[in-house]
Design a protein around this motif. Sequence first.
Motif, short mmCIF file in Angstrom:
data_model
loop_
_atom_site.label_atom_id
_atom_site.label_comp_id
_atom_site.label_asym_id
_atom_site.label_seq_id
_atom_site.Cartn_x
_atom_site.Cartn_y
_atom_site.Cartn_z
N LEU A 1 1.08 -1.21 -0.18
CA LEU A 1 -0.20 -0.09 0.21
C LEU A 1 0.56 1.04 -0.16
CD1 LEU A 1 -2.80 1.12 0.21
CD2 LEU A 1 -2.66 1.16 2.86
N LYS B 1 2.03 7.33 -6.66
CA LYS B 1 1.56 8.36 -7.25
C LYS B 1 1.94 9.52 -6.89
CE LYS B 1 -2.66 5.26 -8.04
NZ LYS B 1 -3.83 4.52 -7.38
N ILE C 1 1.07 4.36 -2.58
CA ILE C 1 1.03 5.82 -2.43
C ILE C 1 1.37 6.45 -2.80
CG2 ILE C 1 -0.28 6.93 -0.54
CD1 ILE C 1 -1.91 5.04 0.30
N SER C 2 2.84 6.85 -2.51
CA SER C 2 4.14 7.28 -2.83
C SER C 2 4.18 6.98 -4.28
CB SER C 2 5.47 6.71 -1.44
OG SER C 2 5.33 4.68 -2.17
#
Length: 321
Positions: A303, A310, A307-308
């Motif tokens: 996860l 994106k 996230i990082s």
Amino acid sequence: MSTVRETILTPPSKMKSQLWRSKIWHALRRDKYLYLLGLPGLLCLILFKYFPMWGVLIAFQNYSPFLGFWKSEWVGFEHFQFFFSNPDFFTLLRNTIAINLLSLVFFFPAPIILSLMLNEVRNERFKRTIQSIVYLPHFLSWVIIAGLTFTLFATGEGLVNKLLIGMGFERVEWLTTPEYFWGFLTGQSIWKEAGWGTVIFLAAMANVDPQLYEAARMDGANRLQQMRAITIPAIQNVIVILLILKLGHIMDVGFEQVFLLQNSVVSDVADVFDTYIYRVGVNQSQFSYTTAVGLFKAAVGLLLVVISNKLVKKAGGEGFY
């Protein structure tokens, strides 16, 4: 005539699929020897990384080695619920996150700073000598490093305490004081791996066009300004990619390092997910429960990577994928 008619009547999606397959086969034929060279590594990856992933099934079972994967009782998310309600969960989470945050703040920049310093050395013989010296600790096992740590910082016979006593100071309980434990882990990691981490950054710096430095010198830029304007931007993408990968391991702490350094006095700050899995899963044979813990760690890491990555792309960077 029939071939032209078939081409006209072929749906666009099918044409794209055929074109894609044609490109793949062309690439395979063109670079067949390169693919053959990489085949052993690919087989090892599949055999030792992907094939064992079937084992995550036992996180949702009361696994019994006698019944196997398919005949063991399915319990759903029972192990996850028990783990999150376990009082040890918050202690494990705190210790793991704290150690990794210290690693991000102090260990992650260390190879970058060391690489920038080595890149400024103009004497090649001296530079290679320093590189060899800082690479050496990487090849030492954590058992040897733990032995060196005990030799230096032991309360009674440690060299550091002997020096302190010789200078008139009191001995310090380095290895049995909880407040020092996280710092010791971070210091060990920096000493062991910072030199080896410079390999990637020095390789990236070697690809910088020398003409950029010459132009900067003609414009009057000093060494520090050249580093800030040329060298650091040149390795920026490498830093970002390694940072994303580092975030993917935010729930991982080296098991050997922590296990060899911990003791009963510092157990409250030394117990992390990896040592917990060993203690409960291996010593107490709770395979399903600890597999659920490992799956939780992997899910959090995945996860964070997504996230990082994106966020980096939204900020204008290349990202990891």
